[in-house]
Enzyme design. Structure first.
Site, PDB file in Angstrom:
ATOM      1  N   ARG A   1      36.506  44.260  88.185  1.00  0.00           N
ATOM      2  CA  ARG A   1      36.372  43.576  86.887  1.00  0.00           C
ATOM      3  C   ARG A   1      35.513  42.315  87.055  1.00  0.00           C
ATOM      4  O   ARG A   1      34.657  41.998  86.228  1.00  0.00           O
ATOM      5  CB  ARG A   1      37.758  43.208  86.332  1.00  0.00           C
ATOM      6  CG  ARG A   1      38.590  44.419  85.949  1.00  0.00           C
ATOM      7  CD  ARG A   1      39.838  44.046  85.154  1.00  0.00           C
ATOM      8  NE  ARG A   1      40.865  43.349  85.929  1.00  0.00           N
ATOM      9  CZ  ARG A   1      41.829  43.956  86.634  1.00  0.00           C
ATOM     10  NH1 ARG A   1      41.912  45.264  86.655  1.00  0.00           N
ATOM     11  NH2 ARG A   1      42.731  43.242  87.295  1.00  0.00           N
TER      12      ARG A   1
ATOM     13  N   LYS B   1      39.514  33.146  70.358  1.00  0.00           N
ATOM     14  CA  LYS B   1      39.489  34.307  69.456  1.00  0.00           C
ATOM     15  C   LYS B   1      40.887  34.852  69.248  1.00  0.00           C
ATOM     16  O   LYS B   1      41.691  34.889  70.187  1.00  0.00           O
ATOM     17  CB  LYS B   1      38.608  35.406  70.052  1.00  0.00           C
ATOM     18  CG  LYS B   1      38.533  36.654  69.164  1.00  0.00           C
ATOM     19  CD  LYS B   1      37.887  37.831  69.865  1.00  0.00           C
ATOM     20  CE  LYS B   1      38.944  38.868  70.225  1.00  0.00           C
ATOM     21  NZ  LYS B   1      38.362  40.150  70.689  1.00  0.00           N
TER      22      LYS B   1
ATOM     23  N   LYS C   1      34.814  36.166  62.173  1.00  0.00           N
ATOM     24  CA  LYS C   1      34.353  37.391  62.839  1.00  0.00           C
ATOM     25  C   LYS C   1      34.871  38.577  62.044  1.00  0.00           C
ATOM     26  O   LYS C   1      35.992  39.041  62.260  1.00  0.00           O
ATOM     27  CB  LYS C   1      34.869  37.415  64.282  1.00  0.00           C
ATOM     28  CG  LYS C   1      34.527  38.691  65.042  1.00  0.00           C
ATOM     29  CD  LYS C   1      34.673  38.502  66.540  1.00  0.00           C
ATOM     30  CE  LYS C   1      34.490  39.809  67.279  1.00  0.00           C
ATOM     31  NZ  LYS C   1      34.298  39.627  68.719  1.00  0.00           N
TER      32      LYS C   1
ATOM     33  N   GLU D   1      39.401  36.474  63.237  1.00  0.00           N
ATOM     34  CA  GLU D   1      38.914  37.857  63.199  1.00  0.00           C
ATOM     35  C   GLU D   1      39.915  38.774  62.496  1.00  0.00           C
ATOM     36  O   GLU D   1      40.868  39.239  63.115  1.00  0.00           O
ATOM     37  CB  GLU D   1      38.662  38.364  64.632  1.00  0.00           C
ATOM     38  CG  GLU D   1      38.159  39.803  64.661  1.00  0.00           C
ATOM     39  CD  GLU D   1      37.865  40.318  66.072  1.00  0.00           C
ATOM     40  OE1 GLU D   1      38.076  39.587  67.053  1.00  0.00           O
ATOM     41  OE2 GLU D   1      37.433  41.477  66.187  1.00  0.00           O
TER      42      GLU D   1
HETATM   43  P1  13P Z   1      33.606  45.324  69.456  1.00  0.00           P
HETATM   44  O1  13P Z   1      32.243  44.750  69.182  1.00  0.00           O
HETATM   45  O2  13P Z   1      33.600  46.339  70.557  1.00  0.00           O
HETATM   46  O3  13P Z   1      34.310  45.754  68.212  1.00  0.00           O
HETATM   47  O4  13P Z   1      34.463  44.142  70.074  1.00  0.00           O
HETATM   48  C1  13P Z   1      34.399  42.911  69.495  1.00  0.00           C
HETATM   49  C2  13P Z   1      35.689  42.240  69.652  1.00  0.00           C
HETATM   50  O5  13P Z   1      35.779  41.223  70.301  1.00  0.00           O
HETATM   51  C3  13P Z   1      36.860  42.804  68.999  1.00  0.00           C
HETATM   52  O6  13P Z   1      37.901  41.877  69.018  1.00  0.00           O
END
Ligand code: 13P
Length: 374
Positions: free
Chosen positions: A77, A168, A255, A213
Site C-alpha cells: 500500500r 473528508k 464534493k 460529500e
Molecule cells: P471515486 O472518484 O472513486 O468515486 O472516489 C472519490 C471518493 O473519495 C469517494 O469518497
C-alpha cells in the site's frame, strides 16, 4: 479579508442574539479563523488543479489490488501511494490536495521521508478521511449511516499535527431499484446530513477545511431525473444543517455526485445533458459563498468523468470553481500500468496523463483527441 472576519463576527453575534431572545439552541463556539480556512479551500480548487482521493480503507484498497493480482500489505500500500505522490509533473501541476487514510498519513516512504512530506514537497495539501465508514441504518433496511463522530475532536487535533489541512466525510445515499420511491427515505437523508454538519463544525473548530460529500450512488436502474430529484433533496437538507450548526460555508468544499442515470438504466444521458442537469441542480442548491465544488467520479469511466467535468467548465460560468476529487477515475489506469510488478515508470506515465486530462477539464480545455495515443 477583514470584511469576511467581520461578517463572521456579525453572524456569531446575530446567532447569539437569537439564542438569547428566543430559542434554547446552543451557542456556536468561538468564531474560527475563517480567512485561513477560506485560503486553504481556495487552494484546493486552484485553477487547473483538483484533488486526488487516495483514502481507500484497507479493505477497499485490498479489493483494488486484487484486480492486478497483488496482495495488500502495509508495504505494498505504501509503495503504490509513494509512486503516485512522487509523480511529476502531475503532483505539482494538477493535484492541489491528496486525501489520505489513517494508515497513510503516518507512513514513511522507502527512503524515510514521510508521505505527507512528499505531498507538501510537490506544493500539494495533505488531507484526511475521518469518517469510519457507512454502516447499516437502524430501522431502515438497505440504507446506510456514516459513522465516525465519537472522539472526532481529538482525532482532528492529531491529524492537524500530522499535517492535514482538510478532511473528508462521505455520506452514502442509495436509490431504490425498480422505481421503488420509498428509498432513499427522508430519515436516511436527514440523519446523514445532520452527521455531515456535525463533522464539518468540528473540522472548522480545529482549523481543518471540511469536504462535505453527500454521495448519491449511481448503482441501480434509476433514471437521470430520479438522480436529480434525490440529489436536490439531499443538498437542500445539507445546507440547512450546515447553517443550523454554524458552519461557515466560506471554509468548506462540496464534493457531490454528478447528475447521471443509474448504471443499469437503459436510458443513459449524453455528456451535454449530464452537464446541464448537474449545473441546474447545483445552481438551485449550493450557495455562492461555497469556495469550490470538487466532484467524485463514483464509478463513471475515466473518460466520462473527464468529459462531464470539461463540459460544465466549458459551457457554464458557474459561481464556484468546478474541479475533480477523483479516486477511481484518477487511479484505475495507473494501477493497471503499475501492475503486480510495481512498474513505476508506466504507473507514473499513466497517472501523469489522467492528472493532465482532468486538470484541463477543470479549465474547460480538454478534448477527446487528447486521449488518443495516450
Ligand atoms: P471515486 O472518484 O472513486 O468515486 O472516489 C472519490 C471518493 O473519495 C469517494 O469518497
Amino acid at each position: 479579508m477583514d470584511g469576511r472576519q467581520d461578517l463572521a463576527g456579525r453572524r456569531g453575534a446575530l446567532r447569539n442574539e437569537i439564542v438569547r431572545s428566543k430559542t434554547p439552541l446552543t451557542t456556536p463556539g468561538d468564531i474560527m479563523d475563517i480567512d485561513q480556512l477560506n485560503e486553504i479551500a481556495l487552494g484546493m480548487v486552484a485553477p487547473g488543479k483538483g484533488i486526488l482521493a487516495a483514502d481507500e480503507s484497507t479493505g477497499t484498497i485490498g479489493k483494488r489490488f486484487e484486480t492486478i493480482g497483488l496482495g495488500s500489505t502495509a508495504d505494498t500500500r505504501r509503495d503504490w501511494r509513494e509512486m503516485l505522490f512522487r509523480t511529476e509533473p502531475a503532483m505539482s501541476e494538477h493535484i492541489s490536495g491528496v486525501i489520505l487514510y489513517d494508515e497513510t498519513i503516518r507512513q514513511n516512504s522507502e527512503d524515510g521521508t514521510s508521505l505527507v512530506q512528499l505531498i507538501q514537497n510537490a506544493g500539494s495539501i495533505p488531507g484526511i478521511k475521518v469518517d469510519t465508514g457507512a454502516k447499516d441504518l437502524a430501522g431502515s433496511p438497505g440504507e446506510k449511516i456514516t459513522e465516525g463522530l465519537d472522539g472526532l475532536r481529538d482525532r482532528l487535533k492529531e491529524y492537524h499535527e500530522l499535517g492535514a489541512r482538510f478532511a473528508k466525510w462521505r455520506a452514502v445515499i442509495d436509490i431504490g431499484r425498480g422505481g421503488d420511491d420509498a428509498m432513499p427515505s427522508q430519515y436516511c437523508i436527514n440523519v446523514n446530513m445532520h452527521a455531515l454538519a456535525r463533522y464539518a463544525a468540528l473540522c472548522q473548530e480545529n482549523g481543518i477545511v471540511p469536504i462535505v460529500e453527500p454521495e448519491v450512488l449511481m448503482d441501480g436502474d434509476h433514471t437521470i431525473e430520479r438522480c436529480y430529484e434525490v440529489t436536490e433533496y439531499a443538498l437542500k437538507r445539507l445546507y440547512e444543517e450546515l447553517f443550523a450548526q454554524g458552519v461557515m460555508l466560506e471554509g468548506t468544499i462540496l464534493k457531490p455526485n454528478m447528475i447521471v442515470a443509474g448504471k443499469a438504466c437503459p436510458d443513459q444521458a449524453g455528456v451535454e445533458e449530464v452537464a446541464d442537469m448537474t449545473m441546474q441542480c447545483l445552481g438551485n442548491c449550493v450557495p455562492a459563498a461555497v469556495p469550490g465544488i470538487a466532484f467524485l467520479s463514483g464509478g463513471q469511466s475515466d473518460e466520462d468523468a473527464t468529459a462531464h467535468l470539461n463540459a460544465m467548465n466549458a459551457e457554464y460560468d458557474a459561481p464556484w470553481p468546478l474541479t475533480f476529487s477523483y479516486g477511481r477515475a484518477l487511479q484505475a489506469a495507473p494501477l493497471k500500468a503499475w501492475g503486480k510488478t510495481g512498474d513505476v515508470k508506466s504507473g507514473q506515465a499513466a497517472f501523469n496523463h489522467r492528472a493532465r486530462m482532468n486538470g484541463l477539464a477543470a479549465l474547460g480545455q480538454w478534448s477527446p483527441d487528447l486521449e488518443k495515443g495516450a
